[in-house]
Design a protein around this motif. Structure first.
Motif, PDB file in Angstrom:
ATOM      1  N   UNK A 106       9.163 -64.520  54.690  1.00 13.42           N
ATOM      2  CA  UNK A 106       7.730 -64.641  54.464  1.00 13.42           C
ATOM      3  C   UNK A 106       7.208 -65.889  55.149  1.00 13.42           C
ATOM      4  N   UNK A 107       6.006 -65.766  55.708  1.00 15.97           N
ATOM      5  CA  UNK A 107       5.432 -66.927  56.386  1.00 15.97           C
ATOM      6  C   UNK A 107       4.923 -67.967  55.395  1.00 15.97           C
ATOM      7  N   UNK A 108       4.644 -67.559  54.160  1.00 14.92           N
ATOM      8  CA  UNK A 108       4.021 -68.471  53.202  1.00 14.92           C
ATOM      9  C   UNK A 108       4.964 -68.917  52.087  1.00 14.92           C
ATOM     10  N   UNK A 109       5.874 -68.056  51.661  1.00 11.81           N
ATOM     11  CA  UNK A 109       6.763 -68.415  50.561  1.00 11.81           C
ATOM     12  C   UNK A 109       7.614 -69.631  50.924  1.00 11.81           C
ATOM     13  N   UNK A 110       8.008 -69.723  52.184  1.00 13.14           N
ATOM     14  CA  UNK A 110       8.856 -70.847  52.588  1.00 13.14           C
ATOM     15  C   UNK A 110       8.131 -72.187  52.478  1.00 13.14           C
ATOM     16  N   UNK A 111       6.785 -72.164  52.459  1.00 17.47           N
ATOM     17  CA  UNK A 111       6.033 -73.415  52.360  1.00 17.47           C
ATOM     18  C   UNK A 111       6.104 -74.024  50.967  1.00 17.47           C
ATOM     19  N   UNK A 112       6.515 -73.219  49.975  1.00 21.49           N
ATOM     20  CA  UNK A 112       6.570 -73.732  48.597  1.00 21.49           C
ATOM     21  C   UNK A 112       7.496 -74.930  48.467  1.00 21.49           C
ATOM     22  N   UNK A 113       8.590 -74.935  49.240  1.00 19.79           N
ATOM     23  CA  UNK A 113       9.589 -76.000  49.077  1.00 19.79           C
ATOM     24  C   UNK A 113       9.046 -77.379  49.448  1.00 19.79           C
ATOM     25  N   UNK A 114       7.923 -77.405  50.186  1.00 19.23           N
ATOM     26  CA  UNK A 114       7.349 -78.686  50.578  1.00 19.23           C
ATOM     27  C   UNK A 114       6.256 -79.151  49.613  1.00 19.23           C
ATOM     28  N   UNK A 115       5.905 -78.334  48.621  1.00 22.31           N
ATOM     29  CA  UNK A 115       4.827 -78.675  47.701  1.00 22.31           C
ATOM     30  C   UNK A 115       5.346 -79.426  46.490  1.00 22.31           C
ATOM     31  N   UNK A 116       4.477 -80.237  45.901  1.00 16.56           N
ATOM     32  CA  UNK A 116       4.797 -80.869  44.627  1.00 16.56           C
ATOM     33  C   UNK A 116       4.842 -79.797  43.541  1.00 16.56           C
ATOM     34  N   UNK A 118       3.725 -79.796  40.489  1.00 22.80           N
ATOM     35  CA  UNK A 118       2.464 -79.573  39.780  1.00 22.80           C
ATOM     36  C   UNK A 118       1.481 -78.762  40.617  1.00 22.80           C
ATOM     37  N   UNK A 119       1.589 -78.858  41.949  1.00 23.68           N
ATOM     38  CA  UNK A 119       0.741 -78.048  42.824  1.00 23.68           C
ATOM     39  C   UNK A 119       1.122 -76.575  42.716  1.00 23.68           C
ATOM     40  N   UNK A 120       2.418 -76.304  42.674  1.00 17.11           N
ATOM     41  CA  UNK A 120       2.877 -74.921  42.530  1.00 17.11           C
ATOM     42  C   UNK A 120       2.393 -74.342  41.210  1.00 17.11           C
ATOM     43  N   UNK A 121       2.462 -75.146  40.146  1.00 13.11           N
ATOM     44  CA  UNK A 121       1.993 -74.683  38.836  1.00 13.11           C
ATOM     45  C   UNK A 121       0.511 -74.348  38.896  1.00 13.11           C
ATOM     46  N   UNK A 122      -0.276 -75.173  39.589  1.00 12.33           N
ATOM     47  CA  UNK A 122      -1.710 -74.901  39.718  1.00 12.33           C
ATOM     48  C   UNK A 122      -1.961 -73.568  40.416  1.00 12.33           C
ATOM     49  N   UNK A 123      -1.119 -73.243  41.392  1.00  9.61           N
ATOM     50  CA  UNK A 123      -1.299 -72.004  42.142  1.00  9.61           C
ATOM     51  C   UNK A 123      -1.039 -70.786  41.264  1.00  9.61           C
ATOM     52  N   UNK A 124      -0.036 -70.871  40.408  1.00 12.65           N
ATOM     53  CA  UNK A 124       0.431 -69.669  39.696  1.00 12.65           C
ATOM     54  C   UNK A 124       0.052 -69.626  38.217  1.00 12.65           C
ATOM     55  N   UNK A 125      -0.605 -70.664  37.699  1.00 15.69           N
ATOM     56  CA  UNK A 125      -0.787 -70.742  36.243  1.00 15.69           C
ATOM     57  C   UNK A 125      -1.642 -69.595  35.681  1.00 15.69           C
ATOM     58  N   UNK A 126      -2.509 -68.989  36.488  1.00 13.13           N
ATOM     59  CA  UNK A 126      -3.348 -67.889  36.001  1.00 13.13           C
ATOM     60  C   UNK A 126      -2.770 -66.521  36.366  1.00 13.13           C
ATOM     61  N   UNK A 127      -1.579 -66.516  36.976  1.00 13.54           N
ATOM     62  CA  UNK A 127      -0.956 -65.251  37.385  1.00 13.54           C
ATOM     63  C   UNK A 127      -0.132 -64.654  36.248  1.00 13.54           C
ATOM     64  N   UNK A 128       0.243 -63.384  36.424  1.00  9.45           N
ATOM     65  CA  UNK A 128       1.087 -62.706  35.435  1.00  9.45           C
ATOM     66  C   UNK A 128       2.431 -63.430  35.337  1.00  9.45           C
ATOM     67  N   UNK A 129       3.032 -63.510  34.141  1.00  8.32           N
ATOM     68  CA  UNK A 129       4.321 -64.197  33.989  1.00  8.32           C
ATOM     69  C   UNK A 129       5.414 -63.681  34.924  1.00  8.32           C
ATOM     70  N   UNK A 130       5.380 -62.392  35.270  1.00 13.11           N
ATOM     71  CA  UNK A 130       6.410 -61.886  36.170  1.00 13.11           C
ATOM     72  C   UNK A 130       6.258 -62.480  37.574  1.00 13.11           C
TER      73      UNK A 130
END
Length: 331
Positions: A106-116, A118-130
């Motif tokens: 994926x062009x975007x999933x690999x970018x997660x490893x460079x994020x803080x 708390x930033x990742x949590x902000x991205x997904x906090x309103x998403x479905x638990x799965x």
């Protein structure tokens, strides 16, 4: 007879990189995964300069490895897209690149490893638990544990249960995740459809937490999903976790190990864990291990480490040792 190299693999890599000029060293570091960059930086900041004899041995191993391993390197996604654009034109290249993403990275999933975290949590906090569980599954153990701990306790337990139950990351789930990240980034990750063990992932995450958080989550998992909890607990103690054992317990374990097991196991051990083992050996034992030292295969080292873990668990089962000294005063 060739003298065994007493530097770990990471220390050998660090020695080679530090021998290069700044531009060459930076080019190599940019090509490495973040976890390897952090590991090498930690090693380089704390290691002494190798002796002339040690460095010549490192160079000899490097020369041998260059002849053994292929010089063809995998292309990064951006490099592949650039090649396709030159060959096919931008429009056709983008169509083909999107199709290839379903089978590659994926062009975007690999970018997660460079994020803080708390930033990742902000991205997904309103998403479905799965979806949240899939995101955590795409992270390495340390980063994943930080993200998991950022949620409230009730959600942590739910996410850990979902992680333990994952069998694979399907293309559909990752495609949805990639779309979510594309919205966030607005402007390459793990292979799609890869086989994975959710129990192993949950065990790795718990091992990265402090004892209190680990105990609370594991107790909750025992209550809600006892079968998964038993499997996770079994997987939580691996060779690296021997570093959490008390010195006296490590010494008792080492007494049960032959040089034929220790030599290959320590060949692939981290520098700190190797020093812990060696500090418990008598001069005669150290000499015996050194006499057996050679270039072991990864399979040989892994088999020896698995055997050591098996012996440690057997000793712990009958109360001879405690596997994790951090937990002595917790329960």
């Amino acid at each position: 007879m060739t003298t065994a190299i007493h530097l770990s693999d990471a220390e050998q890599a660090a020695a080679l990189i530090m021998s290069l000029d700044k531009a060459q060293a930076a080019a190599i570091m940019r090509a490495l995964p973040p976890a390897d960059v952090h590991r090498l930086a930690a090693v380089m900041s704390g290691m002494d300069a190798p002796s002339s004899a040690e460095f010549h041995q490192v160079l000899a191993r490097f020369h041998s490895d260059v002849k053994t391993f292929s010089g063809v390197k995998p292309s990064a996604g951006d490099a592949v897209l650039s090649l396709l654009e030159e060959a096919l034109g931008a429009e056709r290249a983008n169509l083909l690149s999107d199709r290839l993403a379903l089978h590659g990275q994926s062009r975007h999933i690999s970018k997660l490893k460079w994020l803080e975290s708390n930033t990742i949590v902000e991205i997904i906090q309103r998403e479905h638990p799965q979806i949240q569980a899939v995101v955590i599954a795409c992270l390495d153990a340390r980063q994943g544990s930080e993200v998991l701990l950022a949620f409230e306790e009730s959600r942590r337990l739910d996410l850990l249960a979902r992680l333990a139950g994952l069998k694979n990351l399907t293309p559909a789930a990752l495609e949805e995740l990639d779309w979510l990240l594309e919205q966030y980034f607005s402007q390459v990750g793990r292979p799609l459809g890869r086989t994975m063990t959710g129990d192993s992932l949950a065990a790795a995450l718990l091992n990265e937490m402090d004892v209190g958080s680990e105990s609370n989550l594991l107790n909750g998992l025992r209550a809600s999903q006892p079968e998964h909890a038993a499997r996770v607990e079994e997987l939580m103690f691996g060779f690296a976790q021997i570093g959490n054992m008390a010195e006296q317990d490590t010494a008792l374990l080492v007494k049960q190990l032959s040089p034929e097991i220790l030599a290959p196991a320590l060949a692939e051990a981290g520098a700190q864990l190797r020093r812990k083992f060696l500090s418990t050996l008598s001069p005669e034992q150290k000499q015996a291990v050194s006499a057996l030292s050679r270039r072991f295969t990864q399979a040989e080292s892994a088999a020896a480490q698995i055997e050591i873990v098996k012996i440690a668990k057997q000793m712990a089962a009958v109360g001879e040792i405690i596997l994790d000294a951090r937990k002595i005063d917790v329960f």
